[in-house]
Write a protein that holds these residues in place. Structure first.
Motif, short mmCIF file in Angstrom:
data_model
loop_
_atom_site.label_atom_id
_atom_site.label_comp_id
_atom_site.label_asym_id
_atom_site.label_seq_id
_atom_site.Cartn_x
_atom_site.Cartn_y
_atom_site.Cartn_z
N SER A 140 0.79 -1.23 0.00
CA SER A 140 0.00 0.00 0.00
C SER A 140 0.83 1.28 0.00
O SER A 140 0.27 2.37 -0.02
CB SER A 140 -0.93 0.02 1.23
OG SER A 140 -0.18 -0.02 2.43
N ALA A 141 2.16 1.16 0.01
CA ALA A 141 2.99 2.37 0.13
C ALA A 141 2.79 3.32 -1.05
O ALA A 141 2.68 4.54 -0.87
CB ALA A 141 4.46 1.97 0.25
N TYR A 142 2.73 2.78 -2.26
CA TYR A 142 2.57 3.66 -3.42
C TYR A 142 1.16 4.23 -3.49
O TYR A 142 0.97 5.35 -3.97
CB TYR A 142 2.91 2.90 -4.70
CG TYR A 142 3.20 3.80 -5.89
CD1 TYR A 142 3.94 4.97 -5.74
CD2 TYR A 142 2.75 3.48 -7.16
CE1 TYR A 142 4.21 5.80 -6.82
CE2 TYR A 142 3.02 4.30 -8.26
CZ TYR A 142 3.74 5.46 -8.08
OH TYR A 142 4.01 6.29 -9.15
N ALA A 143 0.18 3.48 -3.00
CA ALA A 143 -1.18 4.03 -2.91
C ALA A 143 -1.21 5.23 -1.96
O ALA A 143 -1.93 6.20 -2.18
CB ALA A 143 -2.16 2.95 -2.43
N GLN A 144 -0.41 5.17 -0.88
CA GLN A 144 -0.32 6.29 0.05
C GLN A 144 0.19 7.55 -0.67
O GLN A 144 -0.18 8.68 -0.31
CB GLN A 144 0.64 5.93 1.19
CG GLN A 144 0.81 7.01 2.24
CD GLN A 144 -0.41 7.14 3.11
OE1 GLN A 144 -0.83 6.19 3.75
NE2 GLN A 144 -1.00 8.32 3.14
N LEU A 145 0.99 7.36 -1.71
CA LEU A 145 1.54 8.47 -2.49
C LEU A 145 0.67 8.80 -3.70
O LEU A 145 1.11 9.52 -4.60
CB LEU A 145 2.97 8.13 -2.94
CG LEU A 145 3.95 7.75 -1.84
CD1 LEU A 145 5.31 7.44 -2.43
CD2 LEU A 145 4.05 8.83 -0.79
#
Length: 398
Positions: free
Chosen positions: A284-289
């Motif tokens: 989910s890290a890239y979704a956070q961005l």
């Protein structure tokens, strides 16, 4: 001349890093403090009805340690549990029914939405929609949304409801204490919560006037009326980071929200290997961005400046005999270490782990980059056999 310019660049970069840490220390909502716990509360004269909704997909390994704690809640009012089996293949539903027969306690309903979630819905939110729909038939005043890997102390629900009633909160969320036993858990898990608090300072979350909104999906007590007003979960149906999206929807709808660290709520899910923790973060890290390459580039640069420059400047300054670079880098590293110590104490970990935060931050930087790479290869936001598209790639159902 070249060496002088090089050393001057190191000094300048170290000074910027130190300035960033001074600002984080004093100007980012005191994110590093761990004293944001459930606010003062009074027990209501009449306890409101509560429905607990637990979405579950292939959770047979953790249910024996979590579900009995929900069924055993010492709650003076009417309460019942709805476990929504989201297409499990490991006997999650059958095990839940067996645990209810064995342990008794609060009434348990086990149900399933059936089939795969429609396009534009994540599996968890589709399951939550089904569970909330079942719960509404019981006319609860509050919904407790909790994950299948979360264990609650017997008085957890009682304290959550009392805090919500006393403070007039529409949403009360606690960041469950994650498991910290293996070497990698000790190194990575406290930092995960530390970084989350840095992004969403808990004190700002609780202020009505602040824009900051966040929740911890493992434990969210939500006023049913506020859920209706915010159109939850339909309004956030595509969110991979659903807890933050939920809090944002409630706050944007005029709700008063609160987030803090838990004392009676614990995650029982193990992450014994680095691979397990890597998957948890990178999914989910890239979704956070917001799936934005420029935001990714800025995040990588920011992580490097704030977390990697201090030790690099200290070592480079010491090696080159540049006292200014070494002192500035050392001071920045010292401030960083000091802000991390309260989180290590909360997780009952030794203080010598604090100076290792730059190494842990470098792991998170790599996890974030890996999350973006997986996204562009079509494997981003994948969890338990499902891969979710970015929100703007699915049709809007209005």
């Amino acid at each position: 001349m070249g060496q002088t310019a090089h050393v001057s660049a190191v000094v300048w970069t170290a000074a910027v890093s130190l300035a960033a840490w001074v600002w984080l220390l004093l100007g980012q909502g005191f994110f590093w403090r761990t004293d944001v716990r459930l606010p003062p509360r009074r027990e209501p004269a009449v306890w409101p009805p509560v429905c607990v909704v637990v979405p579950a997909r292939d959770e047979a390994a953790v249910l024996p340690a979590s579900l009995p704690s929900l069924l055993a809640q010492d709650y003076p009012g009417r309460a019942e549990v709805f476990l929504i089996d989201d297409g499990s293949s490991d006997g999650t539903a059958e095990l839940a029914r067996a645990l209810a027969r064995r342990h008794g306690g609060l009434p348990l309903t086990v149900d399933s939405p059936g089939g795969e979630p429609p396009a534009g819905w994540t599996g968890k939110l589709w399951a939550l929609r089904h569970g909330i729909g079942l719960a509404r038939a019981r006319a609860p005043e509050y919904l407790l949304l909790t994950d299948a890997d979360i264990a609650h102390a017997p008085d957890s629900l009682r304290h959550l409801v009392a805090a919500a009633r006393t403070g007039g909160f529409d949403l009360v969320s606690q960041m469950a204490r994650l498991r910290v036993r293996s070497r990698w858990e000790r190194l990575v898990v406290p930092a995960f919560v530390y970084f989350f608090a840095q992004l969403y300072p808990f004190r700002r979350v609780g202020r009505k006037s602040a824009r900051t909104a966040a929740a911890a999906g493992g434990c969210v007590l939500l006023r049913a009326e506020a859920a209706d007003r915010a159109r939850v979960p339909e309004a956030i149906r595509h969110a991979v980071i659903d807890d933050v999206a939920l809090a944002r929807a409630v706050k944007d709808g005029g709700g008063h929200i609160w987030l803090g660290l838990a004392e009676r709520v614990d995650s029982v899910r193990p992450y014994p290997r680095l691979h397990d923790l890597w998957r948890m973060v990178s999914r989910s890290a890239y979704a956070q961005l917001r799936h934005h390459p420029l935001v990714l580039a800025g995040t990588v640069a920011g992580l490097a400046l704030v977390y990697l420059v201090p030790p690099a400047a200290l070592v480079a300054g010491a090696a080159a005999g540049d006292t200014a670079a070494a002192v500035l880098g050392g001071l920045a590293w010292l401030v960083m270490t000091g802000t991390y110590l309260p989180m290590l104490r909360y997780y009952r970990q030794p203080p010598w782990l604090a100076p290792l935060l730059p190494f842990t931050a470098s792991l998170y930087l790599l996890m974030t980059v890996d999350s973006a790479v997986r996204h562009y290869r079509g494997r981003g936001a994948a969890w338990k056999g499902r891969t979710y598209a970015r929100p703007d790639a699915v049709p809007d159902e209005g």
